[in-house]
Scaffold this active site. Structure first.
Site, PDB file in Angstrom:
ATOM      1  N   LYS A 289       0.845  -1.203   0.000  1.00 49.62           N
ATOM      2  CA  LYS A 289       0.000   0.000   0.000  1.00 49.62           C
ATOM      3  C   LYS A 289       0.880   1.253   0.000  1.00 49.62           C
ATOM      4  O   LYS A 289       0.631   2.211  -0.732  1.00 49.62           O
ATOM      5  CB  LYS A 289      -0.936  -0.004   1.222  1.00 49.62           C
ATOM      6  CG  LYS A 289      -2.071  -1.000   1.076  1.00 49.62           C
ATOM      7  CD  LYS A 289      -2.881  -1.222   2.346  1.00 49.62           C
ATOM      8  CE  LYS A 289      -3.880  -2.362   2.101  1.00 49.62           C
ATOM      9  NZ  LYS A 289      -4.650  -2.758   3.272  1.00 49.62           N
TER      10      LYS A 289
ATOM     11  N   GLN B  61      -5.329  -2.061   9.518  1.00 53.15           N
ATOM     12  CA  GLN B  61      -5.137  -3.286   8.734  1.00 53.15           C
ATOM     13  C   GLN B  61      -5.866  -4.459   9.396  1.00 53.15           C
ATOM     14  O   GLN B  61      -5.670  -4.717  10.590  1.00 53.15           O
ATOM     15  CB  GLN B  61      -3.627  -3.572   8.616  1.00 53.15           C
ATOM     16  CG  GLN B  61      -3.288  -4.748   7.741  1.00 53.15           C
ATOM     17  CD  GLN B  61      -3.641  -4.537   6.270  1.00 53.15           C
ATOM     18  OE1 GLN B  61      -3.505  -3.449   5.710  1.00 53.15           O
ATOM     19  NE2 GLN B  61      -4.129  -5.586   5.617  1.00 53.15           N
TER      20      GLN B  61
ATOM     21  N   ASP C 120     -10.947   2.841   3.802  1.00 54.32           N
ATOM     22  CA  ASP C 120     -11.422   1.537   3.330  1.00 54.32           C
ATOM     23  C   ASP C 120     -12.925   1.519   3.026  1.00 54.32           C
ATOM     24  O   ASP C 120     -13.423   0.565   2.442  1.00 54.32           O
ATOM     25  CB  ASP C 120     -11.149   0.463   4.410  1.00 54.32           C
ATOM     26  CG  ASP C 120      -9.846  -0.297   4.156  1.00 54.32           C
ATOM     27  OD1 ASP C 120      -9.332  -0.235   3.025  1.00 54.32           O
ATOM     28  OD2 ASP C 120      -9.360  -0.953   5.094  1.00 54.32           O
TER      29      ASP C 120
END
Ligand code: NAD
Length: 279
Positions: free
Chosen positions: A48, A92, A117
């Site tokens: 990422k 995460q 997200d």
């Protein structure tokens, strides 16, 4: 069997993101909180950050030990919420098991205007109410692959295997929104193949390595394989048995190089959107 190459689609979209980033006064910053030392999560976070750098975004990482308590995680998230260098961030997943973390509660500590997200209740609510802001990255990436390769969706029968908040549910919603007729299958579904064999498009997100072969699909189906697993020989595989599907289905996303890169690309897109105040 056509390869639905997520790296190719990603490179097109990332080029557009980079151009948009260059037009901003300040580079957007993507924050990531990593709890524990799960090797797969460490690789995902590294990828990422590499992707951020390539499009001109900054990255901000907070690493916490797996032994941290939920209150300390909440404090780190408050820092992210308040840090002006952080445009958007994510925690995460998965969080370490058995340490008292409730994923949905942790998601609720993310300020919705920093939800990279698209997994907060606010973001999911907007999506399901038909006024999407940031969209969960993996299903959004799948839709972009279908769009790029001009796979017709409208009026077709689609099956989504898996009903997680991250993949299955939003995937089914996006396909329905694109006018497919969608069935969601899950671990309690009886006679799975009776559903999948009727489908023109099957999105497999069950998290079961190579568990579906050609018997599961009708001839000419389009299959999107969301699963990622590391095999004993160190190689990655998905939820379907690729060799068995050759010559039977029309098109497949590879693992690696299919849905994975698109997930990161849509994360960059969400971050850009929030930086532009469009989230
Ligand atoms: P999850 O474990 O939360 O959900 C799995 C779902 O599959 C559940 O709803 C379960 O009911 C269903 N399921 C499990 N076994 C089944 C079976 N035999 N038949 C039918 N349904 C079954 O997982 P998730 O977070 O949705 O992720 C699914 C997979 O996708 C995992 O392999 C994960 O690593 C991968 N993933 C990949 C990306 C990516 O970027 N490529 C992103 C997210 C998740």
């Amino acid at each position: 069997m056509r390869c639905l190459d997520g790296k190719e689609v990603s490179s097109v979209i990332r080029r557009q993101i980079k151009e948009q980033v260059q037009k901003l006064d300040h580079p957007p910053g993507l924050g990531v909180i990593l709890v524990g030392e799960d090797p797969a999560s460490q690789v995902y976070v590294r990828n990422k950050f590499k992707a951020c750098k390539a499009v001109g975004m900054k990255s901000i990482e907070i690493k916490l030990p797996a032994t941290i308590c939920p209150d300390d995680l909440k404090a780190a998230m408050t820092d992210m919420n308040e840090n002006p260098d952080v445009t958007a961030y994510l925690v995460q997943l998965p969080l370490p098991r058995g340490k008292g973390f409730e994923t949905q509660q942790v998601m609720s500590w993310i300020a919705p205007y920093k939800d990279a997200d698209g997994l907060t209740v606010e973001s999911l609510g907007h999506l399901f109410a038909g006024v999407p802001k940031v969209i969960p990255c993996t299903p959004h990436g799948v839709m972009k692959i279908l769009e790029h390769y001009k796979i017709p969706v409208e009026g077709r029968r689609a099956v989504v295997i898996g009903r997680s908040q991250i993949v299955g549910y939003p995937m089914a919603h996006l396909l329905t929104d694109a006018n497919a007729t969608v069935t969601i299958c899950h671990s309690r579904t009886q006679n799975l193949y009776s559903h999948t064999r009727e489908a023109d498009i099957v999105v497999v997100a069950a998290g079961q390595p190579q568990f579906l072969g050609k018997d599961a699909f009708k001839k000419g189906a389009v299959v999107v394989d969301v699963g990622i697993h590391r095999m004993d020989n160190g190689q990655l595989c998905g939820d379907v048995d690729v060799e068995d599907l050759k010559g039977h289905i029309e098109a497949l996303t590879p693992v690696p190089g299919g849905v994975g890169p698109m997930t990161i690309t849509m994360l960059l897109q969400n971050t850009l959107k929030l930086a532009q105040g469009r989230g």
